[in-house]
Enzyme design. Structure first.
Site: not given
Length: 194
Positions: A10, A12-13, A69, A149, A172
């Site tokens: 991912n 974004h992560k 997670d 997201f 963020k």
């Protein structure tokens, strides 16, 4: 320099975590190590799924790794969507569908409080370590912002006037649940390996 596999593809992560980790750590992704398996998340807790992903990479590839997670927890919905946050509205994992389902279920509720939680599990030299980050907030009745997201457009963090989706990546990264867990990971790595 310490090289760690971040058990994700991912982007974004990956961007968020790279922003938060120090320069002394080089991150590689699952793709970078040749892992194209869909790693199972069979458990009903965020902690256990994080651990399962990290153990999978360590057992298969023998590479120091960490996995995360995350989930959105809404007390008025008995903790939903929680561990099922990404696929709350179905296996298609559609952010808009997930948000709509949250709104539907919150329609008759006065309590719109929620929190995001991230658990990072690190497998380093065969030993397991866990780091947790939590950020409290509120679910808004409308979407705001185009960044981020998942539930970012409807999650207003406590003490902020902007949703996660209205914030820059830098903003963020200073506030998010993932960033808080990554800071703990980074402090541990700095203390022990740099």
């Amino acid at each position: 320099m310490l090289t760690l596999c971040f058990a994700t593809n991912n982007r974004h992560k990956l961007e968020e975590v790279q922003q938060a980790l120090g320069a002394g750590v080089k991150l590689v992704t699952l793709e970078d190590i040749g892992c194209y398996d869909e790693i199972e998340e069979p458990f009903d807790t965020i902690q256990k799924n994080s651990e399962a992903k990290a153990r999978f990479v360590w057992d298969r590839y023998g590479i120091d790794t960490f996995a995360d997670d995350s989930g959105l927890v809404i007390p008025a919905l008995n903790g939903e969507p929680g561990v099922y946050s990404a696929r709350y509205a179905g296996p298609q994992r559609d952010d808009k569908d997930n948000i709509r389902l949250v709104w539907e279920k919150l329609a008759d509720k006065s309590d719109r409080s929620a929190y995001f939680i991230t658990v990072i599990t690190l497998m380093l030299n065969g030993r397991l370590y866990a780091f947790e980050g939590i950020v409290n907030g509120t679910i808004l009745p409308e979407e705001r912002g185009n960044n981020g997201f998942g539930y970012d457009p409807v999650f207003l963090p406590e003490g902020s006037e902007q949703t996660f989706a209205e914030m820059s990546l830098q903003e963020k990264s200073e506030l998010s649940h993932r960033a808080r867990a990554v800071r703990k990971l980074n402090e541990f790595l700095t203390r022990n390996f740099q």
